[in-house]
Design an enzyme around this catalytic site. Structure first.
Site, PDB file in Angstrom:
ATOM      1  N   ASP A 172       0.861  -1.166   0.000  1.00 52.77           N
ATOM      2  CA  ASP A 172       0.000   0.000   0.000  1.00 52.77           C
ATOM      3  C   ASP A 172       0.904   1.225   0.000  1.00 52.77           C
ATOM      4  OD1 ASP A 172      -2.199   1.662   0.123  1.00 52.77           O
ATOM      5  OD2 ASP A 172      -3.165   0.558   1.735  1.00 52.77           O
ATOM      6  N   TRP A 173       0.332   2.370  -0.317  1.00 50.73           N
ATOM      7  CA  TRP A 173       1.131   3.574  -0.505  1.00 50.73           C
ATOM      8  C   TRP A 173       1.759   4.004   0.816  1.00 50.73           C
ATOM      9  CZ3 TRP A 173      -0.163   1.423  -4.497  1.00 50.73           C
ATOM     10  CH2 TRP A 173      -0.077   1.958  -5.775  1.00 50.73           C
TER      11      TRP A 173
END
Length: 897
Positions: free
Chosen positions: A272-273
């Site tokens: 995920d970012w």
């Protein structure tokens, strides 16, 4: 679990085996032809794969080039290497394709939130939505869509609950598989997320989800497992959180042992970012791609780890190989690299958006058959804060710029006009957490169209710029870059010319505001930086000197939402609105996130709460029917924070009660992505749950209200009577954490399983939903269970009404003789059956050992114990119509899918 044959009419079923092929596109063009906007069940005719050999390419790269592949290029691309390896493009989902920009992006189609799509219980619809999203990806040059989301809705308070399909792992995983098969049938990679136990937003980067292995396997991993069993997702995204103390991005047990070895996942694993917190650990655990770029935990850090032999070249090869394998699929898809972004808008797409909106609406009550509305109705009062605005989606990364929207008021007005019905509107109350944006009421100062002008400087353009002293008459230095924008929420993560504008900069937002009603307005401003708002040349809001911080923008480092009243505005008169800002302080605090800051300007006409309520009640009294549209919006349900309670905001509940007292023919429409409580439910004769309906929300609602569509959706999550009844209470969110961890005390008794085991009656149970038709179930038959645990369930459904309708038949299994505590019943299959008036159909569902098993931590395997099992067929988890039994003669044990 049901075999794919449980859905004999679906494209999902026909493509089940095909989607499991290791390299769907590597053989060249598929046999069927695909026409844009048509034939959702057919894959495209794609060009033969370009000459791209993964192993040869990998061998040709230097170790530095391989390392480069292990992190992203900016927000939405993978890295490129000379002319051999182009950048793949990705985009946020799951209910739309934003493209590569938060700011000034290409408008997009917004489909209903995942809880709405899950409520349809319709794998065909999920497949079609997947194909349509794939079409839009292709138009935007996107190779990878970041969806679907299958995190279990452990609590309705979760900020991102609306992004997942259901509280039940079977519904969650099977709808996701159909979505994936549709998306990938047009050559676009899905990204199944967020793996795993990412069930709350509070401390989401660090919180440890402490859960037993049995509950983890049966509830939280299960939807991922089912999606892999019935589809072939090409990518997976790790979650931010820790599981039992270890970050998922560093868990070799979750990523290597379970995902890759046990389940046989062959695709790419991305973070995920900003969800990678280590170098060697995340690479060895199996995270192939760190997102976004530029890299924080890889790059030079990988070189250092190689030098210290914490990593070896073979570790880097393992990760780079997965990037190249996904690139091979991107080549085969025929989607150009670095293509211009375009939108999609066809009659077929609009019809699908409208069908999806109406098919996600659940009819909760219709006591006096007020619905569907007929021509006998001559006047309708539409009331409520969610009526005049199109609440298309929840907040956070799921939000996008819709290509168009239809509000509930507009949809009702359009359908009512065809019948000659008079429609009047009253607001009743306000429920916004933040003031509504200026967007509908702004235009460029030069008169050239809607929107605002945004100008940027790298140096302070005047002495008094962004100070408390009004400086609108100062001469400014020429800006280095400018653009126009349609909105007043400018999240400057992208869309700015970085070749001209430095990260630390100054900017000015200028527009004309033209209200549609006279009166006093409340303006508000949030900045990711320091600055001021000037209204008609006068300082209105001062955020230039040490403003209070709020919870907005990344890391919660934006300012508080500051409000001011501006009096005596005239309808139709234009007023100049200007914001001057610098982002220096903000950018210094968030160096790991490339961006230029941002601003949000809102405005709303001030109303007297009592007057608004009285006007709504009087309108309801004077009308044949009142339609109340209430609920939440993307301010209340959003990525980044969880809800504090299950209440409707503001004076909503009072509004509903008073309108119900004024007009007994009142239809209450609630719009929320997850459950809320209805203290007035016993007094309300007619209630609809609409979730967030996407572009065509308004038309979808109107189609159900006026009988153009017979509602067929069922609740994809339980609606409790009170928060204390939720199985995860109180071990959830900021009030339930224990020194950085959340204890999953309810074990496997999540959602309806928890209500049943405790004998707590919810307001509306999982799987519940009414229709304008009535249905009869009969003739249940269960085959013998084979030695491998396979069996078949058949039964008949009859439409006993005079109206065409669709019924969702749900098949639950109950273990009567389990050696461990098990739920009273568990959903293992479902079938949506369309029936003409008076028509009967036989339904057949095939199951395997998975429908009978539980996870035994002692053995480290799944177990189906010999003995008697009940087969329960029902219209909901509580409304069981038919009951039969089967017997498993020999205990079975297995590992894997």
């Amino acid at each position: 679990m049901t075999n794919i044959r449980a859905f004999p009419d679906s494209n999902f079923a026909r493509r089940g085996a095909e989607s499991r092929r290791p390299h769907l596109w590597s053989a060249g063009p598929l046999e069927q032809t695909y026409k844009k906007g048509h034939g959702y069940s057919s894959p495209p005719l794609l060009p033969k794969i370009m000459s791209f050999n993964v192993e040869e390419t990998l061998a040709s790269l230097s170790i530095i080039q391989k390392i480069k592949l292990l992190a992203g290029l900016g927000w939405w691309h993978t890295e490129s290497i000379d002319d051999r390896i182009p950048s793949m493009r990705m985009s946020d989902g799951p209910n739309g394709v934003r493209g590569t920009r938060f700011f000034n992006g290409v408008p997009s189609s917004c489909f209903p939130s995942s809880t709405g799509l899950g409520a349809s219980f319709d794998v065909d619809l999920a497949y079609k939505v997947g194909v349509a999203l794939g079409e839009e990806c292709r138009a935007k040059g996107c190779h990878i869509l970041l969806g679907p989301t299958v995190n279990t809705q452990r609590s309705p308070l979760g900020g991102r609950s609306f992004e997942s399909f259901a509280e039940d792992p079977a519904l969650n995983g099977l709808i996701a598989a159909a979505y994936i098969n549709g998306l990938q049938s047009v050559g676009v990679s899905s990204t199944l997320k967020h793996y795993v136990a990412n069930d709350q937003e509070f401390e989401r980067f660090s919180i440890s989800s402490d859960v037993s292995e049995r509950a983890l396997r049966e509830i939280y991993l299960k939807p991922f497992q089912l999606a892999l069993k019935h589809s072939d997702p090409w990518a997976m995204m790790t979650s931010y959180n820790r599981v039992n103390g270890v970050h998922v991005s560093e868990s070799s047990w979750l990523l290597n042992d379970i995902l890759r070895k046990e389940w046989g996942f062959k695709g790419l694993v991305m973070s995920d970012w900003i969800g990678v917190y280590s170098t060697a650990e995340s690479i060895k655990a199996g995270v192939d791609l760190e997102m976004p770029g530029p890299s924080v935990m890889r790059g030079k850090a990988v070189e250092r780890s190689l030098a210290g032999q914490k990593l070896f070249p073979s570790d880097v090869d393992d990760r780079a190989r997965k990037v190249l394998e996904l690139l091979q699929r991107a080549y085969a898809s025929g989607i150009p690299f670095n293509a211009p972004e375009e939108g999609v808008d066809t009659p077929e797409l609009r019809k699908l958006l409208r069908d999806a909106a109406s098919d996600s609406i659940v009819l909760l009550k219709n006591d006096h058959n007020i619905l569907p509305l007929s021509s006998n109705v001559k006047s309708i009062a539409v009331i409520g804060p969610n009526a005049k605005y199109a609440m298309t989606s929840g907040g956070g990364s799921a939000r996008l710029l819709e290509s168009y929207t239809v509000t509930p008021l507009e949809g009702i007005q359009s359908s009512a006009k065809d019948l000659g019905v008079d429609v009047k509107f009253a607001l009743g109350t306000t429920t916004h957490k933040y003031n509504p944006l200026l967007d509908p009421y702004i235009s460029l100062q030069d008169g050239s169209g809607k929107g605002a002008l945004l100008e940027f400087w790298n140096e302070k353009p005047s002495k008094h710029f962004a100070t408390a002293e009004p400086s609108l008459n100062d001469s400014l230095k020429p800006c280095v870059w400018s653009c126009t924008t349609k909105g007043s929420n400018c999240v400057l993560l992208d869309g700015v010319d970085e070749t001209k504008v430095e990260k630390e900069c100054y900017y000015r937002y200028t527009t004309s505001f033209t209200p549609d009603e006279s009166g006093t307005y409340q303006f508000s401003l949030i900045l990711a930086g320091r600055g001021n708002l000037y209204f008609d040349g006068k300082l209105a809001i001062d955020l230039s000197n040490a403003p209070l911080l709020g919870d907005s923008y990344f890391m919660g480092l934006g300012t508080a939402d500051v409000k001011v009243l501006i009096q005596d505005l005239k309808a139709g008169q234009s007023y100049k609105v200007e914001v001057q800002c610098n982002n220096h302080e903000y950018i210094k605090q968030v160096p790991i996130i490339p961006n230029w800051g941002g601003l949000r300007i809102g405005a709303v006409k001030v109303i007297d709460p009592e007057t608004a309520l009285r006007d709504a009640v009087n309108l309801a009294k004077a009308s044949d029917v009142a339609i109340l549209v209430v609920g939440l919006n993307h301010d209340w349900e959003s990525e980044g924070y969880d809800r504090d309670d299950l209440e409707l905001p503001g004076l909503c509940n009072r509004l509903v009660s008073e309108v119900l007292n004024a007009n007994p023919r009142t239809i209450v429409i609630n719009q929320s992505g997850s459950a809320v409580t209805f203290p007035w439910i016993d007094e309300a004769p007619t209630v609809l749950q609409t979730f967030y309906g996407g572009n065509e929300l308004g038309n979808g609602i109107a189609d159900v209200l006026f009988g153009k569509v017979n509602p067929s959706a069922k609740l994809s999550l339980t609606f409790p009577k009170r928060l204390q009844d939720v199985p995860s209470f109180p071990s959830y969110g900021n009030k339930g954490q224990e020194h950085g961890r959340i204890l999953y005390n309810e074990g496997v008794f999540v959602g309806y399983r928890g209500y049943q085991i405790k004998n707590v009656k919810p307001m509306f149970p999982f799987g519940y939903g009414l229709s304008y038709s009535t249905f009869e179930y009969s003739t249940l038959k269960c085959s013998r269970v084979s030695s491998e645990g396979k069996f078949i369930v058949t039964f008949t459904i009859k439409n006993t009404s005079q109206v065409y309708g669709r019924e969702v038949a749900q098949i639950y299994i109950s273990d009567e003789e389990a050696s461990l505590p098990r739920p009273q019943r568990e959903l293992k299959g479902f079938k949506k059956v369309a029936l003409k008036a008076g028509e009967s159909k036989a339904v057949e569902a095939e199951f395997d050992r998975e429908a009978l098993g539980f996870y035994d931590e002692r053995r480290g395997s799944w177990v189906a114990e010999k003995g008697i099992f009940s087969v329960l067929v029902g219209a909901s988890s509580e409304d069981i119509k038919l009951k039969g039994s089967i017997e498993l003669m020999t205990t079975l044990s297995w590992v894997g899918l």
